[in-house]
Design a protein around this motif. Structure first.
Motif: not given
Length: 307
Positions: A256-270
């Motif tokens: 259930d993708e949120t925008e925060h996943g793209s900002l993490s390191t590593p970026a989150l597959t979802t």
């Protein structure tokens, strides 16, 4: 024609050459308004020719309910799924002259009864209620909630992972057991070993200790499917604190993708889920209108760097 190709009151008004208000009075058979028979017939003919559906509204008036639909969104269900669902529900209701009232968080039965007594809503809905009752329609494994949960496990299996664990929240959310059950069944259908499970609590230090203890007890696990993106991000933080590399030591996938996943390191597959059409289907059901060919849309994997 209205948004998403659906006929609205404005379309009927334009086709019949009268105001939107007049169309509403005619279609709702408002006894307080005096409208000529010729105008009434013109509006009804335009509505018929355009395929405008009035059954739900007419029934609401006959039953004495308001044009309000109430939706309960429980705690832990505030992701992209609920936002897109609410958008579809709200827009579809608006196109049929109804209003959506959304209530968030835990709802006591007595407070719900007060709402019903005060506004006499057309319907009271609860997001995900069918799964909370333990009901799973057979088609759900094709394009429903179960199918989306299966996508998450399937993506890990495609990457060669066989020993998978489910990371869960430390609160008893209404859909926790349903999500876990779908993930376990998906693993079974793929011929994988039984899914492990563990909880990632708050605060950060406690979460790190819990993840470390789980990995020490289950060293064969190579991938984690998280309950949602929030739990996935907590897991990534714990792994980083433990000195574990992602995805080299352990793969992590959210849900259930949120925008925060793209900002993490590593970026989150979802897993991204668009539930707008589900909201529209629910709106039509609440108004007594057929779905009209609408059907759920299967989610999709957002591939990033954590798997």
């Amino acid at each position: 024609m209205g948004r998403s190709g659906r006929v609205t009151l404005n379309d009927v008004a334009e086709a019949s050459g009268v105001s939107r208000a007049t169309v509403s009075f005619v279609l709702n058979d408002d006894p307080r308004q005096t409208i000529s028979e010729a105008t009434r017939e013109r509006v009804l003919q335009a509505a018929h020719d355009l395929g405008y559906v009035v059954h739900g509204i007419a029934r609401a008036l006959r039953e004495g309910s308001s044009r309000i639909v109430v939706l309960h969104v429980d705690r832990g269900m505030e992701g992209n799924f609920s936002r897109s669902y609410v958008k579809g529900l709200d827009e579809e209701l608006a196109e049929h002259d109804h209003v959506l009232l959304v209530r968030h968080g835990r709802q006591a039965p007595e407070s719900t009864q007060k709402i019903i007594a005060a506004i006499a809503p057309r319907a009271v809905l609860r997001l995900g209620e069918i799964y909370m009752r333990g009901e799973v329609p057979s088609e759900d494994w094709e394009n429903g909630f179960a199918a989306n949960a299966s996508l998450q496990i399937g993506h890990l299996a495609e990457r060669g992972h066989t020993h998978i664990a489910m990371a869960l929240p430390d609160h008893d959310y209404p859909l926790t057991e349903a999500r876990l059950g779908f993930a376990r069944e998906a693993a079974r259908r793929l011929g994988l070993p039984p899914l492990e499970r563990f909880v990632v609590p708050r605060p950060r230090e406690v979460g790190g200790s819990a993840v470390g203890a789980f990995l020490a007890a289950c060293p064969a696990v190579t991938a984690v499917a998280a309950f949602d993106d929030d739990i996935a991000l907590r897991t990534l933080t714990a792994l980083r604190d433990l000195g574990r590399r992602v995805p080299e030591d352990l793969a992590v996938i959210g849900f259930d993708e949120t925008e925060h996943g793209s900002l993490s390191t590593p970026a989150l597959t979802t897993v991204h889920i668009d539930a707008e059409v589900l909201g529209r289907i629910a709106a039509r059901a609440a108004l007594g209108i057929e779905a009209g060919g609408l059907s759920p849309v299967l989610g999709r994997i957002v591939v990033r760097a954590s798997v």
